[in-house]
Design a protein around this motif. Structure first.
Motif, PDB file in Angstrom:
ATOM      1  N   CYS A   1      11.989  -1.327   6.491  1.00  0.00           N
ATOM      2  CA  CYS A   1      13.450  -1.660   5.832  1.00  0.00           C
ATOM      3  C   CYS A   1      13.315  -2.707   4.520  1.00  0.00           C
ATOM      4  CB  CYS A   1      14.558  -2.387   6.646  1.00  0.00           C
ATOM      5  SG  CYS A   1      14.958  -1.357   8.055  1.00  0.00           S
ATOM      6  N   GLY A   2      12.161  -3.519   4.703  1.00  0.00           N
ATOM      7  CA  GLY A   2      11.918  -4.707   3.763  1.00  0.00           C
ATOM      8  C   GLY A   2      10.852  -3.996   2.844  1.00  0.00           C
ATOM      9  N   MET A   3      10.167  -3.017   2.769  1.00  0.00           N
ATOM     10  CA  MET A   3       9.298  -2.386   1.955  1.00  0.00           C
ATOM     11  C   MET A   3       9.748  -1.925   0.620  1.00  0.00           C
ATOM     12  SD  MET A   3       6.177  -2.039   2.922  1.00  0.00           S
ATOM     13  CE  MET A   3       5.088  -2.761   4.326  1.00  0.00           C
ATOM     14  N   ILE A   4      10.932  -1.758   0.661  1.00  0.00           N
ATOM     15  CA  ILE A   4      11.399  -1.179  -0.921  1.00  0.00           C
ATOM     16  C   ILE A   4      11.498  -2.401  -1.890  1.00  0.00           C
ATOM     17  CG2 ILE A   4      12.783  -0.061  -1.989  1.00  0.00           C
ATOM     18  CD1 ILE A   4      11.419   1.786  -0.046  1.00  0.00           C
ATOM     19  N   PRO A   5      12.256  -3.358  -1.644  1.00  0.00           N
ATOM     20  CA  PRO A   5      12.093  -4.512  -2.416  1.00  0.00           C
ATOM     21  C   PRO A   5      10.940  -5.150  -2.880  1.00  0.00           C
ATOM     22  CG  PRO A   5      13.225  -5.215  -0.196  1.00  0.00           C
ATOM     23  CD  PRO A   5      12.901  -3.785  -0.177  1.00  0.00           C
ATOM     24  N   LEU A   6      10.085  -5.271  -1.771  1.00  0.00           N
ATOM     25  CA  LEU A   6       8.526  -5.776  -1.931  1.00  0.00           C
ATOM     26  C   LEU A   6       7.841  -4.944  -2.851  1.00  0.00           C
ATOM     27  CD1 LEU A   6       6.426  -8.025  -1.234  1.00  0.00           C
ATOM     28  CD2 LEU A   6       5.830  -6.689   0.683  1.00  0.00           C
ATOM     29  N   VAL A   7       7.909  -3.567  -2.560  1.00  0.00           N
ATOM     30  CA  VAL A   7       7.024  -2.631  -3.467  1.00  0.00           C
ATOM     31  C   VAL A   7       7.579  -2.570  -4.948  1.00  0.00           C
ATOM     32  CG1 VAL A   7       6.460  -0.097  -3.475  1.00  0.00           C
ATOM     33  CG2 VAL A   7       6.211  -1.360  -1.404  1.00  0.00           C
ATOM     34  N   ARG A   8       8.871  -2.691  -4.921  1.00  0.00           N
ATOM     35  CA  ARG A   8       9.344  -2.699  -6.356  1.00  0.00           C
ATOM     36  C   ARG A   8       8.868  -3.895  -7.112  1.00  0.00           C
ATOM     37  NH1 ARG A   8      15.785  -2.513  -8.144  1.00  0.00           N
ATOM     38  NH2 ARG A   8      15.696  -4.528  -7.895  1.00  0.00           N
ATOM     39  N   ARG A   9       8.698  -4.952  -6.451  1.00  0.00           N
ATOM     40  CA  ARG A   9       8.222  -6.061  -7.305  1.00  0.00           C
ATOM     41  C   ARG A   9       6.521  -5.835  -7.356  1.00  0.00           C
ATOM     42  NH1 ARG A   9      10.389  -8.003 -10.722  1.00  0.00           N
ATOM     43  NH2 ARG A   9      12.120  -7.760  -9.495  1.00  0.00           N
ATOM     44  N   LEU A  10       5.956  -5.365  -6.525  1.00  0.00           N
ATOM     45  CA  LEU A  10       4.616  -5.105  -6.590  1.00  0.00           C
ATOM     46  C   LEU A  10       4.277  -4.055  -8.055  1.00  0.00           C
ATOM     47  CD1 LEU A  10       3.491  -5.045  -2.969  1.00  0.00           C
ATOM     48  CD2 LEU A  10       2.722  -6.626  -4.684  1.00  0.00           C
ATOM     49  N   ILE A  11       5.232  -3.079  -7.886  1.00  0.00           N
ATOM     50  CA  ILE A  11       4.827  -2.176  -9.073  1.00  0.00           C
ATOM     51  C   ILE A  11       5.185  -2.714 -10.507  1.00  0.00           C
ATOM     52  CG2 ILE A  11       5.990   0.006 -10.151  1.00  0.00           C
ATOM     53  CD1 ILE A  11       6.616   1.139  -7.138  1.00  0.00           C
TER      54      ILE A  11
END
Length: 329
Positions: free
Chosen positions: A103-113
């Motif tokens: 559930c917390g992956m999407i906001p984190l990955v968006r910032r990493l991209i």
């Protein structure tokens, strides 16, 4: 309010008037529905799923904001290997450093991209991170104390599936699949960073990211709760009472239940003497990679065509991999 002319208000008043009339005529049935046990089950399921997922979305948003404010773009780019195979292995091992639920992956990955992580590496992190981490390993080992081979199989299959899908995306996808371009993300971050100091920027960015992802989480929780409440599991189990049908049933159950990766092993353990071990493996690997609520969040991050392509790859790889792995189990 000058722009709200009577002609603009009329389309809003007509549906509202219709709803009021319908409620007046439907009031006896509505009262009976409120006393129904289904409504109690729906509310309990919705609150349970939401409370289970919300802290991880908040954690992902907080990590995202900390990355945005304190970590330079060049540093992230320098950490990621240039060659695809080492980059895929690096992404799989990131889950050990960032043990975040799906559930917390999407906001984190968006910032990493946004910071420079290639999309194929980000996909591998999204798929492997919620499973290949010490928290999930410990929970799975606790649930399957007498069957440790299922624990190692879960970690291994998640690792293989994530790397394989990342490699396929590296070879087949050339254009950016993001809904928002990197330029748009940069402008959004710049607006957030100019509202105050770094500490203020962290809180503002966390709140923005949390509410952005939270709306998709709530919609997903509502739909998941409705399906869980009205789904008759015994009928589905009887319908898929075939060798490969168990895999289809358990994968469908993982998608519908939308359990957290730290708790799904305990649910899978209840089916230990009902379905083949390979189908339990499919349940525990597919759920954290693709369920009802995070599919909506993936659709918010990626273009629809790419998201559907990703969904197909996940389903196909998990199904084939779990069937092949069942020979060893």
């Amino acid at each position: 309010m000058a722009g709200l002319t009577p002609f603009r208000i009329l389309p809003l008043l007509l549906p509202a008037a219709f709803l009021v009339v319908a409620l007046v005529f439907w009031l006896p049935e509505l009262t009976a529905l409120l006393d129904n046990t289904y409504l109690g089950s729906f509310k309990a399921s919705f609150i349970g799923i939401l409370l289970e997922a919300m802290p991880f979305v908040l954690l992902g948003a907080l990590l995202s904001s900390l990355l945005s404010v304190f970590i330079p773009d060049a540093l992230i780019s320098r950490w990621i290997p240039r060659r695809p195979v080492p980059a895929l292995l690096f992404a799989c091992l990131l889950g050990i450093l960032f043990p975040v639920c799906e559930c917390g992956m999407i906001p984190l990955v968006r910032r990493l991209i946004h910071k420079g992580m290639p999309v194929y590496v980000a996909i591998v992190f999204i798929l492997s991170g919620p499973i290949v981490n010490p928290v999930v390993y410990g929970a799975t080992l606790t649930a399957f104390r007498t069957h440790p081979e299922l624990v190692y199989a879960r970690m291994g299959l998640a690792f293989i599936v994530a790397c394989l899908i990342g490699l396929i995306i590296y070879v087949t996808v050339r254009k950016s699949p993001l809904r928002l371009s990197i330029k748009s993300l940069n402008e959004e971050t710049h607006r957030q960073d100019t509202r105050g100091g770094k500490l203020t920027a962290v809180f503002v960015h966390t709140a923005d990211e949390f509410f952005e992802m939270g709306k998709y989480l709530i919609i997903g929780c509502l739909l998941t709760s409705a399906i869980q409440t009205f789904m008759v599991r015994e009928s589905l189990a009887a319908a898929f009472d075939r060798p490969l049908g168990a895999y289809v049933f358990m994968m469908g159950l993982a998608f519908v239940l939308s359990l957290c990766s730290t708790s799904d092993a305990f649910v899978a353990a209840t089916f230990l003497h009902t379905f083949p071990a390979g189908s339990l493996l499919a349940f525990m690997v597919l759920g954290p990679m693709l369920d009802f609520k995070n599919s909506l969040m993936l659709l918010s991050l990626f273009k629809t065509k790419f998201a559907l392509y990703l969904f197909f790859l996940i389903l196909a790889c998990v199904f084939v991999g779990s069937v092949l792995m069942s020979v060893w189990l």
